[in-house]
Write a protein that holds these residues in place. Sequence first.
Motif, PDB file in Angstrom:
ATOM      1  N   SER A 261      -4.173  -8.559  11.277  1.00 30.96           N
ATOM      2  CA  SER A 261      -3.094  -8.712  12.393  1.00 30.96           C
ATOM      3  C   SER A 261      -2.913  -9.261  13.711  1.00 30.96           C
ATOM      4  O   SER A 261      -4.391  -8.774  14.773  1.00 30.96           O
ATOM      5  CB  SER A 261      -3.182  -6.997  11.731  1.00 30.96           C
ATOM      6  OG  SER A 261      -2.531  -6.118  12.791  1.00 30.96           O
TER       7      SER A 261
ATOM      8  N   HIS B  94      -8.542  -1.774   8.725  1.00 25.15           N
ATOM      9  CA  HIS B  94      -7.499  -1.632   9.415  1.00 25.15           C
ATOM     10  C   HIS B  94      -6.058  -0.654   9.630  1.00 25.15           C
ATOM     11  O   HIS B  94      -5.694  -0.296  10.344  1.00 25.15           O
ATOM     12  CB  HIS B  94      -6.933  -3.523  10.190  1.00 25.15           C
ATOM     13  CG  HIS B  94      -5.352  -3.103  11.051  1.00 25.15           C
ATOM     14  ND1 HIS B  94      -3.969  -3.268  10.927  1.00 25.15           N
ATOM     15  CD2 HIS B  94      -5.477  -3.166  11.789  1.00 25.15           C
ATOM     16  CE1 HIS B  94      -3.226  -3.743  10.773  1.00 25.15           C
ATOM     17  NE2 HIS B  94      -4.338  -3.149  12.113  1.00 25.15           N
ATOM     18  N   ARG B  95      -5.325  -0.888   7.770  1.00 25.10           N
ATOM     19  CA  ARG B  95      -4.208   0.635   8.050  1.00 25.10           C
ATOM     20  C   ARG B  95      -5.083   1.615   7.626  1.00 25.10           C
ATOM     21  O   ARG B  95      -4.097   2.297   8.314  1.00 25.10           O
ATOM     22  CB  ARG B  95      -4.268  -0.157   5.989  1.00 25.10           C
ATOM     23  CG  ARG B  95      -2.802  -1.464   6.113  1.00 25.10           C
ATOM     24  CD  ARG B  95      -2.768  -1.064   4.328  1.00 25.10           C
ATOM     25  NE  ARG B  95      -3.879  -1.048   3.428  1.00 25.10           N
ATOM     26  CZ  ARG B  95      -4.526  -2.109   3.003  1.00 25.10           C
ATOM     27  NH1 ARG B  95      -4.003  -3.369   3.392  1.00 25.10           N
ATOM     28  NH2 ARG B  95      -5.195  -1.719   2.018  1.00 25.10           N
ATOM     29  N   ARG B  96      -6.522   2.140   7.199  1.00 24.74           N
ATOM     30  CA  ARG B  96      -6.755   3.569   7.791  1.00 24.74           C
ATOM     31  C   ARG B  96      -6.168   4.057   9.064  1.00 24.74           C
ATOM     32  O   ARG B  96      -5.541   5.188   9.188  1.00 24.74           O
ATOM     33  CB  ARG B  96      -7.821   3.302   6.772  1.00 24.74           C
ATOM     34  CG  ARG B  96      -8.695   5.214   7.195  1.00 24.74           C
ATOM     35  CD  ARG B  96      -8.276   6.109   6.460  1.00 24.74           C
ATOM     36  NE  ARG B  96      -8.894   7.103   7.117  1.00 24.74           N
ATOM     37  CZ  ARG B  96      -8.697   7.447   8.333  1.00 24.74           C
ATOM     38  NH1 ARG B  96      -8.706   7.312   9.100  1.00 24.74           N
ATOM     39  NH2 ARG B  96      -9.801   8.772   8.524  1.00 24.74           N
TER      40      ARG B  96
ATOM     41  N   SER C 223      -4.667   2.344  11.261  1.00 26.52           N
ATOM     42  CA  SER C 223      -3.207   2.368  12.485  1.00 26.52           C
ATOM     43  C   SER C 223      -2.422   3.053  11.985  1.00 26.52           C
ATOM     44  O   SER C 223      -2.137   4.080  13.054  1.00 26.52           O
ATOM     45  CB  SER C 223      -2.580   1.063  11.593  1.00 26.52           C
ATOM     46  OG  SER C 223      -3.720  -0.229  12.082  1.00 26.52           O
ATOM     47  N   ASP C 224      -3.096   3.530  10.424  1.00 26.92           N
ATOM     48  CA  ASP C 224      -2.027   5.134  10.193  1.00 26.92           C
ATOM     49  C   ASP C 224      -2.022   6.243  11.031  1.00 26.92           C
ATOM     50  O   ASP C 224      -1.404   7.414  10.850  1.00 26.92           O
ATOM     51  CB  ASP C 224      -1.932   5.070   8.418  1.00 26.92           C
ATOM     52  CG  ASP C 224      -1.499   4.440   7.574  1.00 26.92           C
ATOM     53  OD1 ASP C 224      -1.133   3.285   8.330  1.00 26.92           O
ATOM     54  OD2 ASP C 224      -2.402   4.559   6.433  1.00 26.92           O
TER      55      ASP C 224
END
Length: 382
Positions: free
Chosen positions: A219, A187-189, A191-192
């Motif tokens: 999230s 998710h982080r990868r 969204s960035d």
Amino acid sequence: MEISKRADRISPFYVMELLEKARMMELQGHRIIHMEVGEPGFETPGPIKEAAVAALNEGKTFYTHSLGIPELRRAISDDYANSCHVDIPPDRIIVTNGSSGAFTLLFAALLEPGRTLVLSDPGYPCYRNIASLTDCAIQSIRVSAENNYEILPQHLDALPSADLLVVANPSNPTGAVYRPETIAALHRRLSDAGALLIVDEIYSGLTYDVDFSSSACISGDIILVSGFSKAYAMTGWRLGWMVVPPNLVRPIQRLAQNLFIAPPSISQYAALKAFDDKEVLAQMCSLYKNRRDFLIPRLKGLGFVIPRIPDGAFYIYAGIDNFGIDSMAFVERALSEAGVAITPGYDFGEYGASSHVRFSYADKLDNLEEGCDRLEAWLGNV
Ligand SMILES: Cc1ncc(COP(=O)(O)O)c(C=O)c1O
């Protein structure tokens, strides 16, 4: 007029073809053991059926709100609050015509030529087949038992582009359950990079010996797809839902009004009872676990290769290298010569497709035992 190129390109859903063939054989008087289809071996629980009858008698047979009846959106929201302690406002919950309907709407809303959908191989085939109608690009990531069949952030780093990633958790066909830290890192990868993650949780509620936590806990930007088909034994009722970020609700509503008008009314009123009795769900889950625990050693004993114990859903993804037969020929012969229906690896992608089959252990234990006995006798002669 010829059919469109898009329609011409779409692959069949082999497991449905196989089921249709098996049902035809049954009509001709053959007894078939069903280890192909992802269909709960239980009837829909009584209170849900009774609520459907009451809804019929009360004349609740009209179109509903395109996003689902407010009571059901509220009940789904309450269930997230009770089971995962997450507050999801009902207006972010959209009730759909099966979770399949949710994918149709999401892909119509988010994909187009020039965008890239990323999927796992092996993976659930309908994602690819539905998405192909949008003419988007589709990238497959090969996943294997060494990585718990998970897509990892470094897999995404190796791709030229990724706009939307779909993972099934628990997974079909491998039964793998993602580690929450992997989902969080994906998710982080994404969204960035301004990309989105969809987690298909249709098999949530069907996990064994592992803790499952919904990605809703990670999230509010993660799109969740889920439904009543599997854990609630409601495949034929065609009812699912999705949880989307607020900005997607209105575009999806416009699509839903046009594509489906509304989800099925009787099914929605029936599903209001689905969350009431968690005990009955726990009982079904424990029976699936018994079936899995019976089937794995038995299949291994027959020569199937099962490198990882599946932690969820009701599938075993098994290697057939020991038999030296292509998986399509293997399942066709198993059906016609042993009366056992199994799904070929080809339904789930290209990677390892010829050397794998998927067993479903959704059916009763007696039938699974008979299926294994039949396979044992048949494999002795192939
Ligand atoms: C991973 C996955 N997602 C979605 C579906 C479709 O479910 P539904 O009956 O809700 O359309 C299936 C059905 O087998 C599935 O395996």
